[in-house]
Design a protein around this motif. Structure first.
Motif, PDB file in Angstrom:
ATOM      1  N   GLY A  16      -4.924 -29.185  -9.402  1.00  0.00           N
ATOM      2  CA  GLY A  16      -5.814 -30.141  -8.762  1.00  0.00           C
ATOM      3  C   GLY A  16      -5.442 -30.535  -7.348  1.00  0.00           C
ATOM      4  N   THR A  17      -4.525 -29.816  -6.709  1.00  0.00           N
ATOM      5  CA  THR A  17      -4.142 -30.162  -5.347  1.00  0.00           C
ATOM      6  C   THR A  17      -4.274 -28.955  -4.432  1.00  0.00           C
ATOM      7  OG1 THR A  17      -1.818 -29.588  -5.633  1.00  0.00           O
ATOM      8  CG2 THR A  17      -2.448 -31.855  -6.150  1.00  0.00           C
ATOM      9  N   THR A  18      -4.365 -29.249  -3.159  1.00  0.00           N
ATOM     10  CA  THR A  18      -4.321 -28.185  -2.161  1.00  0.00           C
ATOM     11  C   THR A  18      -2.861 -27.985  -1.775  1.00  0.00           C
ATOM     12  OG1 THR A  18      -4.474 -29.710  -0.305  1.00  0.00           O
ATOM     13  CG2 THR A  18      -6.570 -28.926  -1.253  1.00  0.00           C
ATOM     14  N   TYR A  19      -2.564 -26.889  -1.085  1.00  0.00           N
ATOM     15  CA  TYR A  19      -1.202 -26.683  -0.599  1.00  0.00           C
ATOM     16  C   TYR A  19      -0.779 -27.841   0.302  1.00  0.00           C
ATOM     17  CZ  TYR A  19      -0.992 -21.915  -2.353  1.00  0.00           C
ATOM     18  OH  TYR A  19      -0.954 -20.817  -3.164  1.00  0.00           O
ATOM     19  N   LYS A  20      -1.697 -28.302   1.153  1.00  0.00           N
ATOM     20  CA  LYS A  20      -1.373 -29.393   2.073  1.00  0.00           C
ATOM     21  C   LYS A  20      -0.979 -30.637   1.283  1.00  0.00           C
ATOM     22  CE  LYS A  20      -3.334 -32.179   5.779  1.00  0.00           C
ATOM     23  NZ  LYS A  20      -4.541 -32.487   6.530  1.00  0.00           N
ATOM     24  N   ASP A  21      -1.756 -30.984   0.249  1.00  0.00           N
ATOM     25  CA  ASP A  21      -1.442 -32.164  -0.558  1.00  0.00           C
ATOM     26  C   ASP A  21      -0.123 -31.987  -1.305  1.00  0.00           C
ATOM     27  OD1 ASP A  21      -3.802 -33.396   0.242  1.00  0.00           O
ATOM     28  OD2 ASP A  21      -4.917 -32.766  -1.539  1.00  0.00           O
ATOM     29  N   ALA A  22       0.104 -30.793  -1.873  1.00  0.00           N
ATOM     30  CA  ALA A  22       1.346 -30.539  -2.609  1.00  0.00           C
ATOM     31  C   ALA A  22       2.537 -30.610  -1.667  1.00  0.00           C
ATOM     32  CB  ALA A  22       1.285 -29.186  -3.312  1.00  0.00           C
ATOM     33  N   ASP A  23       2.414 -30.039  -0.469  1.00  0.00           N
ATOM     34  CA  ASP A  23       3.497 -30.095   0.511  1.00  0.00           C
ATOM     35  C   ASP A  23       3.785 -31.539   0.918  1.00  0.00           C
ATOM     36  OD1 ASP A  23       3.856 -27.366   0.495  1.00  0.00           O
ATOM     37  OD2 ASP A  23       2.847 -27.016   2.405  1.00  0.00           O
ATOM     38  N   LEU A  24       2.740 -32.328   1.113  1.00  0.00           N
ATOM     39  CA  LEU A  24       2.919 -33.722   1.491  1.00  0.00           C
ATOM     40  C   LEU A  24       3.603 -34.499   0.361  1.00  0.00           C
ATOM     41  CD1 LEU A  24       2.416 -35.826   3.667  1.00  0.00           C
ATOM     42  CD2 LEU A  24       0.180 -36.252   2.642  1.00  0.00           C
ATOM     43  N   LEU A  25       3.173 -34.285  -0.862  1.00  0.00           N
ATOM     44  CA  LEU A  25       3.763 -34.966  -2.016  1.00  0.00           C
ATOM     45  C   LEU A  25       5.249 -34.660  -2.138  1.00  0.00           C
ATOM     46  CD1 LEU A  25       3.583 -36.597  -4.658  1.00  0.00           C
ATOM     47  CD2 LEU A  25       2.963 -34.465  -5.799  1.00  0.00           C
ATOM     48  N   ILE A  26       5.602 -33.383  -2.069  1.00  0.00           N
ATOM     49  CA  ILE A  26       7.022 -33.063  -2.232  1.00  0.00           C
ATOM     50  C   ILE A  26       7.850 -33.521  -1.033  1.00  0.00           C
ATOM     51  CG2 ILE A  26       6.636 -31.210  -3.895  1.00  0.00           C
ATOM     52  CD1 ILE A  26       7.380 -29.253  -1.570  1.00  0.00           C
ATOM     53  N   ALA A  27       7.224 -33.617   0.136  1.00  0.00           N
ATOM     54  CA  ALA A  27       7.942 -34.160   1.292  1.00  0.00           C
ATOM     55  C   ALA A  27       8.317 -35.622   1.039  1.00  0.00           C
ATOM     56  CB  ALA A  27       7.106 -34.032   2.560  1.00  0.00           C
ATOM     57  N   TYR A  28       7.382 -36.379   0.493  1.00  0.00           N
ATOM     58  CA  TYR A  28       7.673 -37.777   0.149  1.00  0.00           C
ATOM     59  C   TYR A  28       8.759 -37.856  -0.918  1.00  0.00           C
ATOM     60  CZ  TYR A  28       3.586 -39.529   2.722  1.00  0.00           C
ATOM     61  OH  TYR A  28       2.692 -39.859   3.697  1.00  0.00           O
ATOM     62  N   ILE A  29       8.673 -37.015  -1.927  1.00  0.00           N
ATOM     63  CA  ILE A  29       9.672 -37.021  -3.003  1.00  0.00           C
ATOM     64  C   ILE A  29      11.033 -36.617  -2.450  1.00  0.00           C
ATOM     65  CG2 ILE A  29      10.371 -35.903  -5.162  1.00  0.00           C
ATOM     66  CD1 ILE A  29       7.369 -35.829  -5.910  1.00  0.00           C
ATOM     67  N   ALA A  30      11.067 -35.614  -1.572  1.00  0.00           N
ATOM     68  CA  ALA A  30      12.337 -35.188  -0.971  1.00  0.00           C
ATOM     69  C   ALA A  30      12.957 -36.336  -0.179  1.00  0.00           C
ATOM     70  CB  ALA A  30      12.125 -33.969  -0.081  1.00  0.00           C
ATOM     71  N   ALA A  31      12.148 -37.046   0.577  1.00  0.00           N
ATOM     72  CA  ALA A  31      12.661 -38.177   1.357  1.00  0.00           C
ATOM     73  C   ALA A  31      13.155 -39.284   0.427  1.00  0.00           C
ATOM     74  CB  ALA A  31      11.580 -38.703   2.292  1.00  0.00           C
ATOM     75  N   ALA A  32      12.393 -39.582  -0.611  1.00  0.00           N
ATOM     76  CA  ALA A  32      12.762 -40.660  -1.530  1.00  0.00           C
ATOM     77  C   ALA A  32      14.041 -40.357  -2.303  1.00  0.00           C
ATOM     78  CB  ALA A  32      11.620 -40.926  -2.504  1.00  0.00           C
ATOM     79  N   THR A  33      14.282 -39.081  -2.600  1.00  0.00           N
ATOM     80  CA  THR A  33      15.459 -38.709  -3.389  1.00  0.00           C
ATOM     81  C   THR A  33      16.660 -38.358  -2.521  1.00  0.00           C
ATOM     82  OG1 THR A  33      14.759 -36.388  -3.484  1.00  0.00           O
ATOM     83  CG2 THR A  33      14.067 -37.826  -5.307  1.00  0.00           C
ATOM     84  N   GLY A  34      16.458 -38.248  -1.218  1.00  0.00           N
ATOM     85  CA  GLY A  34      17.550 -37.843  -0.331  1.00  0.00           C
ATOM     86  C   GLY A  34      17.910 -36.380  -0.500  1.00  0.00           C
TER      87      GLY A  34
END
Length: 185
Positions: free
Chosen positions: A118-136
């Protein structure tokens, strides 16, 4: 099992020889990690890789499948844990994995599957970028928006060659000139 390397079937031992040649003879100091160097069931191969090429970090993707029980079970086989939020089950499960990895000195890559439901590559990339930042997370792995074309591969190869040439020049700059250390006055 055998590994297909450019049309040649190799045992894991032979493939390890290929890796060693590439990483020490052909591309020294250029390759710092490798994702899933062997099939997830070839534990002896993963272990042998770590012993033979300790300077190259082994990235576990298929080996652990973003599951805490597998990450714990195979802890000695990898150095970096690749985590895909949708494989972990929930964000709570992902955060448990991250906490465990931190306690066990494992680096983390946050990634996603080829296409999250249910996501585009852009949305998936944005989501994991936020998760990467949040988890360090130390690393973030995103997907190309279009298939990688030969021209892009050629450009990457040119960049690698320039990097190797720059490193060789830096190494030569530290050698002696007429019996004196370079830079000595």
């Amino acid at each position: 099992g055998k590994y297909d390397f450019d049309g040649i079937l190799l045992t894991w031992e032979q493939l390890l020889d290929v890796y060693a040649a590439l990483m020490t003879d052909h591309f020294p100091n250029l390759i710092s990690s490798i994702e899933d160097p062997f099939h997830e069931d070839h534990h002896d191969a993963w272990r042998a890789f770590g012993q033979r090429l300790p300077q190259i970090k082994r990235v576990a993707d298929d080996l652990t499948a973003s599951q805490l029980d597998l990450a714990q079970k195979y802890e000695d086989l990898y150095d970096i844990l690749l985590l895909k939020p949708n494989q972990a089950g929930s964000l709570v499960d992902l955060m448990r994995l991250v906490a465990w990895a931190r306690q066990h000195n494992k680096e983390i890559i946050i990634s996603h599957r080829a296409k999250e439901a249910g996501t585009t590559y852009k949305d998936a990339d944005l989501l994991i970028a936020y998760i990467a930042a949040a988890t360090g997370a130390e690393w973030l792995k995103t997907m190309p928006r279009q298939p990688v074309r030969k021209a892009k591969v050629d450009k990457l190869n040119q960049l690698i060659a320039k990097r190797r040439a720059r490193r060789a020049a830096e190494d030569r700059a530290g050698e002696t000139i007429d019996g004196e250390e370079a830079g000595d006055e």
